[in-house]
Design a protein around this motif. Structure first.
Motif, PDB file in Angstrom:
ATOM      1  N   PHE A   8     -23.769 -12.844 -16.231  1.00 15.08           N
ATOM      2  CA  PHE A   8     -23.705 -12.255 -14.936  1.00 15.08           C
ATOM      3  C   PHE A   8     -24.813 -12.243 -14.004  1.00 15.08           C
ATOM      4  O   PHE A   8     -24.682 -12.635 -12.916  1.00 15.08           O
ATOM      5  CB  PHE A   8     -22.586 -11.156 -15.267  1.00 15.08           C
ATOM      6  CG  PHE A   8     -22.737 -10.332 -13.942  1.00 15.08           C
ATOM      7  CD1 PHE A   8     -21.440 -10.342 -13.295  1.00 15.08           C
ATOM      8  CD2 PHE A   8     -23.371  -9.124 -13.471  1.00 15.08           C
ATOM      9  CE1 PHE A   8     -21.399 -10.097 -12.135  1.00 15.08           C
ATOM     10  CE2 PHE A   8     -23.241  -8.617 -12.222  1.00 15.08           C
ATOM     11  CZ  PHE A   8     -21.991  -8.725 -11.601  1.00 15.08           C
ATOM     12  N   MET A  39     -12.967  -7.467  -8.485  1.00 14.59           N
ATOM     13  CA  MET A  39     -12.674  -7.302  -9.860  1.00 14.59           C
ATOM     14  C   MET A  39     -11.325  -6.201  -9.740  1.00 14.59           C
ATOM     15  O   MET A  39     -11.255  -5.607  -8.718  1.00 14.59           O
ATOM     16  CB  MET A  39     -13.742  -6.330 -10.319  1.00 14.59           C
ATOM     17  CG  MET A  39     -13.582  -5.802 -11.695  1.00 14.59           C
ATOM     18  SD  MET A  39     -14.724  -4.938 -12.709  1.00 14.59           S
ATOM     19  CE  MET A  39     -14.121  -4.367 -13.969  1.00 14.59           C
ATOM     20  N   VAL A  44     -21.080 -11.842  -1.838  1.00  8.46           N
ATOM     21  CA  VAL A  44     -22.509 -11.805  -2.411  1.00  8.46           C
ATOM     22  C   VAL A  44     -23.504 -12.645  -1.473  1.00  8.46           C
ATOM     23  O   VAL A  44     -23.262 -13.589  -1.106  1.00  8.46           O
ATOM     24  CB  VAL A  44     -22.466 -12.820  -3.614  1.00  8.46           C
ATOM     25  CG1 VAL A  44     -23.962 -12.725  -4.380  1.00  8.46           C
ATOM     26  CG2 VAL A  44     -21.601 -12.164  -4.686  1.00  8.46           C
ATOM     27  N   PHE A  60     -25.264 -14.271 -10.572  1.00 12.73           N
ATOM     28  CA  PHE A  60     -25.130 -13.372  -9.503  1.00 12.73           C
ATOM     29  C   PHE A  60     -26.573 -13.955  -8.385  1.00 12.73           C
ATOM     30  O   PHE A  60     -26.432 -14.026  -7.030  1.00 12.73           O
ATOM     31  CB  PHE A  60     -25.442 -12.000  -9.994  1.00 12.73           C
ATOM     32  CG  PHE A  60     -24.973 -11.015  -8.754  1.00 12.73           C
ATOM     33  CD1 PHE A  60     -23.873 -10.423  -8.494  1.00 12.73           C
ATOM     34  CD2 PHE A  60     -26.135 -10.577  -7.774  1.00 12.73           C
ATOM     35  CE1 PHE A  60     -23.568  -9.505  -7.426  1.00 12.73           C
ATOM     36  CE2 PHE A  60     -25.801  -9.853  -6.707  1.00 12.73           C
ATOM     37  CZ  PHE A  60     -24.670  -9.330  -6.648  1.00 12.73           C
ATOM     38  N   VAL A 118     -14.143  -9.139 -14.038  1.00 12.87           N
ATOM     39  CA  VAL A 118     -14.819  -9.380 -12.733  1.00 12.87           C
ATOM     40  C   VAL A 118     -14.902 -11.116 -12.756  1.00 12.87           C
ATOM     41  O   VAL A 118     -15.200 -11.642 -13.533  1.00 12.87           O
ATOM     42  CB  VAL A 118     -16.323  -8.788 -12.966  1.00 12.87           C
ATOM     43  CG1 VAL A 118     -16.974  -9.371 -13.990  1.00 12.87           C
ATOM     44  CG2 VAL A 118     -16.937  -8.861 -11.497  1.00 12.87           C
ATOM     45  N   LYS A 119     -14.783 -11.489 -11.276  1.00 15.06           N
ATOM     46  CA  LYS A 119     -14.901 -12.863 -10.913  1.00 15.06           C
ATOM     47  C   LYS A 119     -15.838 -12.998  -9.725  1.00 15.06           C
ATOM     48  O   LYS A 119     -15.895 -12.364  -8.743  1.00 15.06           O
ATOM     49  CB  LYS A 119     -13.414 -13.122 -10.484  1.00 15.06           C
ATOM     50  CG  LYS A 119     -12.456 -13.398 -11.478  1.00 15.06           C
ATOM     51  CD  LYS A 119     -10.998 -13.932 -10.921  1.00 15.06           C
ATOM     52  CE  LYS A 119      -9.994 -13.710 -12.083  1.00 15.06           C
ATOM     53  NZ  LYS A 119      -8.670 -14.222 -11.482  1.00 15.06           N
ATOM     54  N   LEU A 120     -16.548 -14.170  -9.710  1.00 13.79           N
ATOM     55  CA  LEU A 120     -17.178 -14.744  -8.646  1.00 13.79           C
ATOM     56  C   LEU A 120     -16.277 -15.717  -7.995  1.00 13.79           C
ATOM     57  O   LEU A 120     -16.178 -16.837  -8.735  1.00 13.79           O
ATOM     58  CB  LEU A 120     -18.593 -15.160  -8.985  1.00 13.79           C
ATOM     59  CG  LEU A 120     -19.671 -14.104  -9.374  1.00 13.79           C
ATOM     60  CD1 LEU A 120     -20.862 -14.574  -9.705  1.00 13.79           C
ATOM     61  CD2 LEU A 120     -19.672 -13.009  -8.257  1.00 13.79           C
ATOM     62  N   ARG A 133     -17.662 -14.442  -3.108  1.00 11.63           N
ATOM     63  CA  ARG A 133     -17.261 -12.973  -3.284  1.00 11.63           C
ATOM     64  C   ARG A 133     -17.103 -12.532  -4.472  1.00 11.63           C
ATOM     65  O   ARG A 133     -16.555 -13.257  -5.533  1.00 11.63           O
ATOM     66  CB  ARG A 133     -15.967 -12.577  -2.588  1.00 11.63           C
ATOM     67  CG  ARG A 133     -14.979 -12.957  -2.717  1.00 11.63           C
ATOM     68  CD  ARG A 133     -13.592 -12.451  -1.767  1.00 11.63           C
ATOM     69  NE  ARG A 133     -12.511 -13.136  -2.329  1.00 11.63           N
ATOM     70  CZ  ARG A 133     -11.253 -12.289  -2.379  1.00 11.63           C
ATOM     71  NH1 ARG A 133     -11.568 -11.163  -2.124  1.00 11.63           N
ATOM     72  NH2 ARG A 133     -10.331 -13.070  -2.894  1.00 11.63           N
ATOM     73  N   LEU A 134     -17.492 -11.345  -4.730  1.00 10.47           N
ATOM     74  CA  LEU A 134     -17.146 -10.531  -6.024  1.00 10.47           C
ATOM     75  C   LEU A 134     -15.984  -9.855  -6.080  1.00 10.47           C
ATOM     76  O   LEU A 134     -15.631  -9.084  -5.063  1.00 10.47           O
ATOM     77  CB  LEU A 134     -18.322  -9.694  -6.622  1.00 10.47           C
ATOM     78  CG  LEU A 134     -18.207  -9.103  -7.865  1.00 10.47           C
ATOM     79  CD1 LEU A 134     -19.584  -8.909  -8.603  1.00 10.47           C
ATOM     80  CD2 LEU A 134     -17.604  -7.638  -7.791  1.00 10.47           C
ATOM     81  N   ASN A 154     -14.798  -5.537  -4.466  1.00  8.79           N
ATOM     82  CA  ASN A 154     -14.298  -6.615  -3.276  1.00  8.79           C
ATOM     83  C   ASN A 154     -15.208  -6.664  -2.339  1.00  8.79           C
ATOM     84  O   ASN A 154     -15.357  -5.893  -1.447  1.00  8.79           O
ATOM     85  CB  ASN A 154     -12.955  -6.708  -2.725  1.00  8.79           C
ATOM     86  CG  ASN A 154     -12.559  -7.688  -1.850  1.00  8.79           C
ATOM     87  OD1 ASN A 154     -13.087  -8.713  -1.896  1.00  8.79           O
ATOM     88  ND2 ASN A 154     -11.597  -7.557  -0.870  1.00  8.79           N
ATOM     89  N   ASP A 175     -18.949  -2.678   0.101  1.00  4.82           N
ATOM     90  CA  ASP A 175     -17.820  -2.840  -0.552  1.00  4.82           C
ATOM     91  C   ASP A 175     -16.530  -2.481   0.263  1.00  4.82           C
ATOM     92  O   ASP A 175     -16.360  -1.791   0.996  1.00  4.82           O
ATOM     93  CB  ASP A 175     -17.622  -2.021  -1.988  1.00  4.82           C
ATOM     94  CG  ASP A 175     -16.443  -2.653  -2.653  1.00  4.82           C
ATOM     95  OD1 ASP A 175     -16.470  -3.786  -3.285  1.00  4.82           O
ATOM     96  OD2 ASP A 175     -15.365  -1.961  -3.038  1.00  4.82           O
TER      97      ASP A 175
END
Length: 224
Positions: free
Chosen positions: A149, A89, A103, A153, A74-76, A86-87, A100, A125
């Motif tokens: 996380f 994964m 945030v 976030f 998972v990436k920010l 954006r998130l 996708n 999403d």
């Protein structure tokens, strides 16, 4: 009588394979020439601010149960120009996107009840190519990763508030500070005026007492 070599020895010489290091002089030309193709991930204009391995679930409303979306990273990602985050994964083996979304400042993340390695949040999403309201649950290998996380976030969500709101908040803080300074000045001025007024009152009182004394003295002289 002339001796004859065995036929099988002659055949073995003919069938013997060439040595591995023997140069036959043959040149192999590729039939198809492959050109290098640049693969775009869509993340070229973004900087990763968080990158953690995890397993993602989404809540299936129809079946009223959690369903696994995939295990991966998972990436920010923060856009270099707009600053939006954006998130994203992807599944570790297929690289298929399983989450996708942006945030947003309205989003909140909370710890999953009964599991301090997991947390929950709602999002619109776009992983399936269309916006869907999803309830996500993500699980990490450690409590520390889960806390990291959640903190990141929430920090990102706070930072995404409109600049106008931040500007108004700053203006309000400045106004309060200005009022505080003015009130302090008023109090200091009142403190300075109070001794002066007291001094003036004392002098007036002394003058009145002096006048009364002179008046009494005059009356005594006249009576004599």
């Amino acid at each position: 009588m002339a001796s004859k070599q065995p036929d099988h020895e002659h055949r073995e010489d003919e069938d013997a394979p060439a040595a591995e290091d023997e140069d036959t002089g043959a040149q192999v030309v590729p039939i198809v020439k492959l050109e290098e193709v640049a693969v775009s991930t869509g993340e070229e204009n973004e900087d990763p601010i968080l990158d953690l391995k995890s397993k993602l679930y989404r809540f299936d409303k129809d079946g009223s149960q959690w369903k696994e979306r995939g295990a991966g990273t998972v990436k920010l990602l923060k856009h270099k120009e707009t600053g939006k985050v954006r998130l994203v994964m992807r599944q570790s083996k297929t690289l298929k996107i399983c989450a996708n979304h942006l945030v947003l400042p309205s989003m909140t993340v909370q710890e999953h009840a009964g599991n301090d390695k997991s947390c929950l949040w709602h999002a619109s999403d776009f992983a399936d190519g269309e916006l869907k309201d999803e309830l996500f649950c993500i699980r990490f290998a450690s409590v520390e990763h889960c806390k990291t996380f959640m903190e990141m976030f929430q920090e990102v969500a706070e930072s995404q508030k409109p600049k106008e709101e931040n500007k108004d908040a700053s203006a309000a803080a400045g106004l309060l500070e200005k009022l505080s300074v003015e009130e302090k000045k008023t109090e200091d001025k009142a403190g300075e005026e109070k001794p002066a007024a007291a001094k003036e009152e004392n002098e007036t009182k002394k003058d009145e007492e002096k006048a009364d004394t002179e008046k009494k003295d005059g009356e005594s002289d006249s009576s004599t």
